[in-house]
Design an enzyme around this catalytic site. Structure first.
Site, PDB file in Angstrom:
ATOM      1  N   ASP A  16       0.823  -1.225   0.000  1.00  0.00           N
ATOM      2  CA  ASP A  16       0.000   0.000   0.000  1.00  0.00           C
ATOM      3  C   ASP A  16       0.851   1.267   0.000  1.00  0.00           C
ATOM      4  O   ASP A  16       0.411   2.317   0.466  1.00  0.00           O
ATOM      5  CB  ASP A  16      -0.959   0.030   1.202  1.00  0.00           C
ATOM      6  CG  ASP A  16      -1.801  -1.217   1.309  1.00  0.00           C
ATOM      7  OD1 ASP A  16      -2.434  -1.579   0.307  1.00  0.00           O
ATOM      8  OD2 ASP A  16      -1.801  -1.846   2.383  1.00  0.00           O
ATOM      9  N   GLY A  18       1.691   3.015  -2.517  1.00  0.00           N
ATOM     10  CA  GLY A  18       1.394   3.887  -3.645  1.00  0.00           C
ATOM     11  C   GLY A  18       2.115   3.458  -4.908  1.00  0.00           C
ATOM     12  O   GLY A  18       2.377   4.271  -5.794  1.00  0.00           O
ATOM     13  N   LYS A  19       2.420   2.148  -5.007  1.00  0.00           N
ATOM     14  CA  LYS A  19       3.149   1.643  -6.174  1.00  0.00           C
ATOM     15  C   LYS A  19       2.368   1.835  -7.461  1.00  0.00           C
ATOM     16  O   LYS A  19       2.955   2.008  -8.531  1.00  0.00           O
ATOM     17  CB  LYS A  19       3.480   0.157  -5.982  1.00  0.00           C
ATOM     18  CG  LYS A  19       4.411  -0.129  -4.809  1.00  0.00           C
ATOM     19  CD  LYS A  19       4.758  -1.603  -4.707  1.00  0.00           C
ATOM     20  CE  LYS A  19       3.550  -2.485  -4.422  1.00  0.00           C
ATOM     21  NZ  LYS A  19       2.907  -2.200  -3.112  1.00  0.00           N
ATOM     22  N   ASN A  41      -5.902  -9.937  -4.825  1.00  0.00           N
ATOM     23  CA  ASN A  41      -5.981  -9.414  -3.457  1.00  0.00           C
ATOM     24  C   ASN A  41      -5.217  -8.102  -3.330  1.00  0.00           C
ATOM     25  O   ASN A  41      -5.285  -7.429  -2.304  1.00  0.00           O
ATOM     26  CB  ASN A  41      -5.403 -10.423  -2.461  1.00  0.00           C
ATOM     27  CG  ASN A  41      -3.954 -10.788  -2.771  1.00  0.00           C
ATOM     28  OD1 ASN A  41      -3.500 -10.690  -3.900  1.00  0.00           O
ATOM     29  ND2 ASN A  41      -3.228 -11.237  -1.761  1.00  0.00           N
ATOM     30  N   GLY A  43      -4.634  -4.404  -4.723  1.00  0.00           N
ATOM     31  CA  GLY A  43      -5.192  -3.351  -5.570  1.00  0.00           C
ATOM     32  C   GLY A  43      -4.229  -2.208  -5.768  1.00  0.00           C
ATOM     33  O   GLY A  43      -3.525  -1.807  -4.842  1.00  0.00           O
ATOM     34  N   HIS A  44      -4.168  -1.687  -6.992  1.00  0.00           N
ATOM     35  CA  HIS A  44      -3.396  -0.491  -7.296  1.00  0.00           C
ATOM     36  C   HIS A  44      -4.362   0.594  -7.757  1.00  0.00           C
ATOM     37  O   HIS A  44      -5.138   0.394  -8.680  1.00  0.00           O
ATOM     38  CB  HIS A  44      -2.376  -0.766  -8.398  1.00  0.00           C
ATOM     39  CG  HIS A  44      -1.169  -1.519  -7.927  1.00  0.00           C
ATOM     40  ND1 HIS A  44      -0.272  -2.115  -8.775  1.00  0.00           N
ATOM     41  CD2 HIS A  44      -0.711  -1.767  -6.680  1.00  0.00           C
ATOM     42  CE1 HIS A  44       0.689  -2.695  -8.082  1.00  0.00           C
ATOM     43  NE2 HIS A  44       0.434  -2.513  -6.809  1.00  0.00           N
ATOM     44  N   THR A 132      -7.682 -11.632   2.464  1.00  0.00           N
ATOM     45  CA  THR A 132      -8.865 -11.123   1.750  1.00  0.00           C
ATOM     46  C   THR A 132      -9.841 -12.241   1.426  1.00  0.00           C
ATOM     47  O   THR A 132     -10.903 -11.990   0.851  1.00  0.00           O
ATOM     48  CB  THR A 132      -8.443 -10.443   0.438  1.00  0.00           C
ATOM     49  OG1 THR A 132      -7.704 -11.388  -0.357  1.00  0.00           O
ATOM     50  CG2 THR A 132      -7.595  -9.207   0.704  1.00  0.00           C
ATOM     51  N   ARG A 146       2.048 -29.390  -6.162  1.00  0.00           N
ATOM     52  CA  ARG A 146       2.033 -29.997  -7.501  1.00  0.00           C
ATOM     53  C   ARG A 146       0.679 -30.612  -7.854  1.00  0.00           C
ATOM     54  O   ARG A 146       0.592 -31.641  -8.524  1.00  0.00           O
ATOM     55  CB  ARG A 146       3.169 -31.033  -7.642  1.00  0.00           C
ATOM     56  CG  ARG A 146       4.550 -30.408  -7.567  1.00  0.00           C
ATOM     57  CD  ARG A 146       5.637 -31.416  -7.360  1.00  0.00           C
ATOM     58  NE  ARG A 146       5.523 -32.031  -6.034  1.00  0.00           N
ATOM     59  CZ  ARG A 146       6.345 -32.958  -5.583  1.00  0.00           C
ATOM     60  NH1 ARG A 146       7.335 -33.401  -6.338  1.00  0.00           N
ATOM     61  NH2 ARG A 146       6.183 -33.463  -4.370  1.00  0.00           N
ATOM     62  N   GLN A 227       1.924  -6.092  -2.992  1.00  0.00           N
ATOM     63  CA  GLN A 227       2.200  -6.065  -1.544  1.00  0.00           C
ATOM     64  C   GLN A 227       3.564  -5.408  -1.273  1.00  0.00           C
ATOM     65  O   GLN A 227       3.958  -4.513  -2.002  1.00  0.00           O
ATOM     66  CB  GLN A 227       2.112  -7.473  -0.938  1.00  0.00           C
ATOM     67  CG  GLN A 227       0.700  -8.015  -0.850  1.00  0.00           C
ATOM     68  CD  GLN A 227       0.327  -8.902  -2.009  1.00  0.00           C
ATOM     69  OE1 GLN A 227       1.161  -9.448  -2.700  1.00  0.00           O
ATOM     70  NE2 GLN A 227      -0.959  -9.062  -2.229  1.00  0.00           N
ATOM     71  N   THR A 242       1.974 -12.504   3.000  1.00  0.00           N
ATOM     72  CA  THR A 242       1.251 -13.036   1.846  1.00  0.00           C
ATOM     73  C   THR A 242       1.869 -14.379   1.472  1.00  0.00           C
ATOM     74  O   THR A 242       2.790 -14.855   2.140  1.00  0.00           O
ATOM     75  CB  THR A 242       1.295 -12.030   0.679  1.00  0.00           C
ATOM     76  OG1 THR A 242       0.365 -12.434  -0.334  1.00  0.00           O
ATOM     77  CG2 THR A 242       2.692 -11.899   0.090  1.00  0.00           C
ATOM     78  N   ALA A 302      -7.648  -0.499  -1.290  1.00  0.00           N
ATOM     79  CA  ALA A 302      -8.227  -0.301  -2.617  1.00  0.00           C
ATOM     80  C   ALA A 302      -9.164  -1.447  -3.001  1.00  0.00           C
ATOM     81  O   ALA A 302     -10.151  -1.248  -3.703  1.00  0.00           O
ATOM     82  CB  ALA A 302      -7.111  -0.166  -3.655  1.00  0.00           C
ATOM     83  N   LYS A 334       3.242  10.287  -0.637  1.00  0.00           N
ATOM     84  CA  LYS A 334       2.350  10.897   0.359  1.00  0.00           C
ATOM     85  C   LYS A 334       3.080  11.837   1.328  1.00  0.00           C
ATOM     86  O   LYS A 334       2.734  11.919   2.509  1.00  0.00           O
ATOM     87  CB  LYS A 334       1.579   9.816   1.124  1.00  0.00           C
ATOM     88  CG  LYS A 334       0.627   9.031   0.210  1.00  0.00           C
ATOM     89  CD  LYS A 334      -0.427   8.280   0.994  1.00  0.00           C
ATOM     90  CE  LYS A 334      -1.472   7.683   0.067  1.00  0.00           C
ATOM     91  NZ  LYS A 334      -2.577   7.038   0.765  1.00  0.00           N
TER      92      LYS A 334
END
Length: 448
Positions: A16, A18-19, A41, A43-44, A132, A146, A227, A242, A302, A334
């Protein structure tokens, strides 16, 4: 022929950072944007001319004309979510056909993955990770076990039917025995995913070959992380992480590009710190300051809309991220969120049991024992929003950035002062680096 250059953009905190905006802004300098890990999972959010785009699976390069976008083999792929996202982009007038590609080796998320994850996360006695519940973890589990289904298999309808029947039989028994979940209908699932398969097929190719050829022909590629470093399955605050390799190493395994192709790593950090979900957060501000950062920074997920936990910049964490990823350049986002603070606490060191430590603990319990050592930096108490020149920033804001650069060990190359593309400061040396990449892209386009 001179080979193309590649850069990796990684989150240097807990995601999060801001990528999305940064990849969008920098994609002007690259021929291809390739996503290498995670699923829908992550969001941008990208804002262009006041219009908001929330991308989950599709790389941010899709919003840049002339830039191709790749979903790599390291991503876990939900066909239904993908088609919804593509439909929304088409409706918004974004060109996706012929410019968006999906790896035939990416693993597919199916409904039983969501069923297992949701039931597991809510099971009695389970440590809540704060997922999520979109089936990401169980899909990676099946990949490593596998027993997964890849995109190439999704297009093979005979194999797809057999796989779904066998998997549903197994997963339904497991979910019923462990969580008393209702069974899923294999026939209905097959019909839905067979229909989706036909619509996904035009996007599918060997993306490792596509990227390899592009680099061999002098094109430039930027790898888009999902992430952040501290959520990486190996190097993050396990188990509150994650299920994929969110660090720069994941760009290689998650796309099939050779390590020698990576020219530079760009780390993205907020001017403060946030985290979503459970897990350690040494610099978390649980007082009014945390509420202020959340409000001013609009710190809500997001994808999920969940409020983010907020706190102060953590320099030991930033140094750790720099070491793990090999970060050469930092992008600070930011900065404007801090405009109203007279003093800005920054964590400059850790103590455990009164002793200074420079190492990140291996266990999440180790973070609970951390005592943060703070230095209070002077605030600037004036608006920085929308400033595009470094010299226009207040002196205290420039000193804040200088301090971050000195203490992190990576050079600050770019500063974001608002959500829009244009609300960005490029420092001269970093701009020169981008011109080098732009030259590579321009020459490649001229040849093609």
């Amino acid at each position: 022929m001179k080979k193309g250059k590649a850069a990796v953009i990684v989150g240097a905190q807990w995601g999060d950072e801001g990528k999305g905006k940064i990849v969008d802004v920098l994609s002007e300098n690259f021929s291809i944007v390739a996503r290498y890990a995670g699923g829908h999972n992550a969001g941008h959010t990208v804002i262009i001319n006041g219009k908001k785009f929330i991308l989950q699976l599709v790389p941010c390069g899709v919003l840049r004309e002339g830039c191709r976008s790749v979903i790599g083999n390291g991503v876990v792929f939900d066909p239904i979510a993908f088609l919804k996202e593509v439909a929304a982009l088409r409706e918004a007038g974004v060109k996706v056909d012929g410019s968006l590609f999906v790896s035939n080796r990416a693993h597919v998320i199916l409904p039983y993955h969501r069923m297992i994850e949701l039931a597991s996360e809510n099971a009695p006695g389970r440590v809540k990770i704060g997922t999520t519940s979109r089936g990401i973890g169980p899909t990676y589990e099946d990949k490593m076990g596998r027993r997964g289904l890849r995109v190439a298999d999704l297009l093979d309808l005979k194999l797809l039917k057999t796989h779904i029947q066998n998997a549903c039989h197994e997963k339904n028994m497991i979910a019923h025995a462990l969580f008393n979940s209702e069974p899923l209908d294999a026939d209905k699932m097959y019909e839905e995913y067979a229909a989706a398969s036909e619509k996904v097929a035009p996007f599918v190719c060997d993306t490792a070959a596509l990227l390899g050829k592009a680099l061999a022909h002098g094109e430039s590629v930027v790898f888009e992380g999902a992430q952040g470093t501290m959520l990486d399955i190996d190097h993050g605050t396990y188990p509150f992480v994650t299920s994929s390799s969110a660090t720069s190493g994941g760009a290689v395994t998650g796309t099939g590009v050779a390590p020698t192709a990576i020219d530079t790593v760009i780390g993205v950090t907020k001017a403060y710190c946030t985290r979503v979900g459970g897990g350690p957060f040494p610099t978390e501000a649980t007082d009014a300051n945390g509420d202020m950062l959340r409000k001013r920074g609009n710190e809500f997920g997001a994808v999920t809309g969940r409020p983010r936990r907020c706190g102060w910049l953590d320099l030991p964490l930033l140094r750790y991220a720099g070491m793990i990823n090999g970060i050469s350049w930092l992008v600070v986002t930011k900065l404007d969120v801090l405009d109203e603070l007279a003093e800005i606490p920054v964590c400059v060191g850790y103590k455990i049991n009164g002793k200074e430590t420079s190492e990140a603990p291996a266990q999440d319990t180790g973070y609970c024992e951390i005592e943060c050592v703070y230095r209070k930096m002077p605030g600037w108490l004036t608006s920085t929003q929308g400033i595009t020149k470094l010299e226009k920033l207040p002196k205290a804001a420039r000193e804040y950035l200088d301090f971050v650069e000195k203490e992190s060990g990576a050079r600050v190359g770019m500063v974001s002062t608002g959500p829009g593309r244009e609300e960005t400061i490029f420092l001269d040396d970093f701009a020169g680096k981008l011109r080098d990449l732009t030259e590579s892209r321009t020459k490649a386009q001229a040849k093609n």
